[in-house]
Enzyme design. Structure first.
Site, PDB file in Angstrom:
ATOM      1  N   GLU A   1       0.822  -1.202   0.000  1.00  0.00           N
ATOM      2  CA  GLU A   1       0.000   0.000   0.000  1.00  0.00           C
ATOM      3  C   GLU A   1       0.866   1.266   0.000  1.00  0.00           C
ATOM      4  O   GLU A   1       0.456   2.319  -0.474  1.00  0.00           O
ATOM      5  CB  GLU A   1      -0.930  -0.018   1.225  1.00  0.00           C
ATOM      6  CG  GLU A   1      -2.237   0.697   0.984  1.00  0.00           C
ATOM      7  CD  GLU A   1      -3.295   0.375   2.027  1.00  0.00           C
ATOM      8  OE1 GLU A   1      -4.225  -0.380   1.708  1.00  0.00           O
ATOM      9  OE2 GLU A   1      -3.182   0.876   3.164  1.00  0.00           O
TER      10      GLU A   1
ATOM     11  N   HIS B   1       7.296 -26.865  -1.094  1.00  0.00           N
ATOM     12  CA  HIS B   1       6.605 -27.976  -1.758  1.00  0.00           C
ATOM     13  C   HIS B   1       5.414 -27.476  -2.570  1.00  0.00           C
ATOM     14  O   HIS B   1       4.539 -28.251  -2.923  1.00  0.00           O
ATOM     15  CB  HIS B   1       6.179 -29.014  -0.714  1.00  0.00           C
ATOM     16  CG  HIS B   1       7.362 -29.608  -0.003  1.00  0.00           C
ATOM     17  ND1 HIS B   1       7.867 -30.853  -0.295  1.00  0.00           N
ATOM     18  CD2 HIS B   1       8.175 -29.091   0.950  1.00  0.00           C
ATOM     19  CE1 HIS B   1       8.930 -31.085   0.463  1.00  0.00           C
ATOM     20  NE2 HIS B   1       9.137 -30.024   1.229  1.00  0.00           N
TER      21      HIS B   1
ATOM     22  N   LYS C   1     -13.781   1.177  -4.035  1.00  0.00           N
ATOM     23  CA  LYS C   1     -14.828   1.637  -3.100  1.00  0.00           C
ATOM     24  C   LYS C   1     -15.891   2.433  -3.856  1.00  0.00           C
ATOM     25  O   LYS C   1     -17.082   2.229  -3.661  1.00  0.00           O
ATOM     26  CB  LYS C   1     -14.223   2.534  -2.014  1.00  0.00           C
ATOM     27  CG  LYS C   1     -13.403   1.791  -0.980  1.00  0.00           C
ATOM     28  CD  LYS C   1     -13.044   2.752   0.137  1.00  0.00           C
ATOM     29  CE  LYS C   1     -11.976   2.200   1.034  1.00  0.00           C
ATOM     30  NZ  LYS C   1     -11.410   3.211   1.922  1.00  0.00           N
TER      31      LYS C   1
HETATM   32  O1  PA5 Z   1      -3.135   1.650   5.907  1.00  0.00           O
HETATM   33  C1  PA5 Z   1      -4.214   2.173   5.738  1.00  0.00           C
HETATM   34  O2  PA5 Z   1      -4.393   3.408   5.892  1.00  0.00           O
HETATM   35  C2  PA5 Z   1      -5.428   1.357   5.355  1.00  0.00           C
HETATM   36  O3  PA5 Z   1      -5.083   0.039   5.147  1.00  0.00           O
HETATM   37  C3  PA5 Z   1      -6.477   1.419   6.459  1.00  0.00           C
HETATM   38  O4  PA5 Z   1      -5.905   0.947   7.656  1.00  0.00           O
HETATM   39  C4  PA5 Z   1      -7.698   0.589   6.101  1.00  0.00           C
HETATM   40  O5  PA5 Z   1      -8.216   0.992   4.872  1.00  0.00           O
HETATM   41  C5  PA5 Z   1      -8.774   0.742   7.175  1.00  0.00           C
HETATM   42  O6  PA5 Z   1      -9.138   2.069   7.311  1.00  0.00           O
HETATM   43  P1  PA5 Z   1      -9.917   2.582   8.587  1.00  0.00           P
HETATM   44  O7  PA5 Z   1      -9.074   2.359   9.781  1.00  0.00           O
HETATM   45  O8  PA5 Z   1     -10.168   4.034   8.309  1.00  0.00           O
HETATM   46  O9  PA5 Z   1     -11.203   1.779   8.663  1.00  0.00           O
END
Ligand code: PA5
Length: 443
Positions: free
Chosen positions: A286, A307, A421
């Site tokens: 990410e 394996h 989303k």
């Molecule tokens: O690293 C990040 O910012 C994302 O992976 C969020 O943690 C994830 O989308 C969850 O978001 P939130 O905590 O706002 O529900």
């Protein structure tokens, strides 16, 4: 605590790493002087030294209360709001905790809101009646669909079972300090709230109450976790790339990508590290997968996956490199017995420790994969406890930030996550998405 043992030799020479040194120095400055992209999300950088505050104590108190009141904690969250806690628990807890005799069973922690499977959630709700339950709902934005849906269902369950008043004493919300639907709901219902600081993004938040509350509730020592992280914060200030393994790792990743190695396989030889691999994948994936660049992070459990994936790694297409975590002192030891009949032909291993055989498998695999054209980076983690884990979390957070800046991207945002989303909201008929709904359904 986490030492670099192999630096992708012979694919990378020390002089190639040396060539990255000026860039490392530059991005170190950019990071520490908060001059780079995403600099309003750098709260994690000195978090270890700021951890021991009133909220840290409140986390410990809440954890004790959860353990007194319940024997099952459901942690609701997705992405950075659950992966760190899960990684910690799976690393620290007994491999077969569910099968321990009831009186030796610690509080069970299970996760929800990290998928939208009706089967998963319905089956979780089927077993809840057998336990005394607490909930920790975690969402920084407070609006993420997956955890919000799970929380709506689980809150209804809690209120029906315990009544609104008692349910409120069993529900903990970890969210933004000032805004969001979850905060409003929590305030109205009177849940105890914990703060995800504004300047800490989800995937860098394991050392905030996001990770600390579930980890402490499961009975692990968050003071020791914090001291491991603090040690990493201090150690990893060194700017010389050869003296700072987090920076050395970032430099190696940069060189790997330049050499066309665009997939990194994060490999463990201890099953307990499986979910650290999941956490690491999110952190790097990410953070770095932007502007059509970045290394694709994958993870594997060896020797299990030797394996399955082993054939591909040895002889498949050559865009891979591996980052291997070796544990110097595994939590348990076992001696391999000798056997008079030796029908299985294993007496040549009699008297050796299982751990040394595992280490030999690692050495043999590193050599074979290197020979097969796959560069290997090897780290040695001193042990599998809270201190080492605190160190590891901070170590990879810092290497990820440096690595992201070396790539020229913002390692602290995730604009690409919005695309699915928006489409999902449009197709589900969320108000405000009508135009996109029409466009998508015409396709
Ligand atoms: O690293 C990040 O910012 C994302 O992976 C969020 O943690 C994830 O989308 C969850 O978001 P939130 O905590 O706002 O529900």
């Amino acid at each position: 605590m986490l030492q670099l043992q192999r630096a992708a030799e012979p694919f990378v020479s020390p002089s190639e790493v040396e060539n990255v040194q000026p860039f490392i120095k530059l991005v170190h400055e950019i990071l520490h002087e908060k001059k780079g992209a995403g600099s309003d999300f750098l709260g994690w950088l000195d978090l270890p030294e700021r951890l021991k505050n009133d909220e840290f104590e409140r986390v410990k108190k809440a954890a004790s209360k959860i353990r007194e009141q319940s024997n099952l904690l459901v942690v609701i969250g997705i992405g950075g709001s659950y992966l760190g806690a899960k990684a910690a628990l799976r690393l620290l807890e007994h491999s077969f905790r569910d099968l321990l005799p009831r009186d030796r069973q610690p509080l069970q922690v299970v996760f929800a809101g990290h998928n939208m499977s009706a089967t998963y959630l319905a089956e979780l709700m089927e077993i809840l009646d057998q336990y005394e339950v607490s909930l920790n709902v975690i969402s920084k934005s407070g609006t993420t669909t997956e955890p919000a849906l799970a929380f709506r269902l689980l809150r209804e369950y809690m209120e029906k079972r315990y009544g609104t008043h008692e349910a409120a004493t069993r529900i903990y919300a970890t969210t933004d300090e000032h805004r969001g639907a979850l905060l409003n709901l929590a305030k109205e219902a009177g849940y105890e709230c914990f703060v995800i600081p504004d300047d800490v993004g989800g995937r860098y938040s394991v050392l905030t109450p996001v990770g600390l509350l579930p980890i402490a509730a499961a009975g692990f020592d968050i003071d020791v976790l914090a001291s491991g992280a603090l040690r990493a914060q201090t150690d990893l200030m060194e700017q010389d790339v050869f003296k700072n393994p987090a920076y050395h790792y970032a430099a190696l990743r940069k060189i790997m990508l330049q050499k066309g190695k665009s997939i990194e396989l994060f490999v463990n030889y201890e099953q307990g590290l499986h979910d650290v691999g999941e956490w690491w994948k999110q952190l790097f994936g990410e953070s770095e997968g932007k502007n059509h660049t970045g290394i694709f992070p994958a993870a594997a459990d060896f020797s299990t996956d030797l394996h399955s994936l082993g054939q591909y790694v040895q002889e498949g297409s050559r865009q891979l490199f591996e980052t291997v975590i070796k544990v110097r002192n595994p939590r348990k030891s076992l001696l391999i017995p000798s056997d008079a009949a030796d029908e299985d032909g294993l007496n040549y291993l009699g008297g050796r420790s299982m751990a040394s055989v595992n280490d030999t498998a690692l050495d043999a695999t590193v050599l074979a994969h290197t020979e097969g054209g796959v560069p290997n980076i090897v780290f040695e983690l001193e042990k599998m406890d809270e201190e080492a884990l605190g160190y590891l979390f901070y170590f990879f957070e810092k290497s990820c930030a440096i690595s992201g800046y070396l790539l020229g991207i913002n390692p602290f945002d995730q604009p690409g996550v919005e695309a699915y989303k928006k489409n999902m909201f449009a197709l589900l008929g969320k108000p405000g998405y009508e135009e996109l709904h029409d466009r998508l359904t015409q396709k």
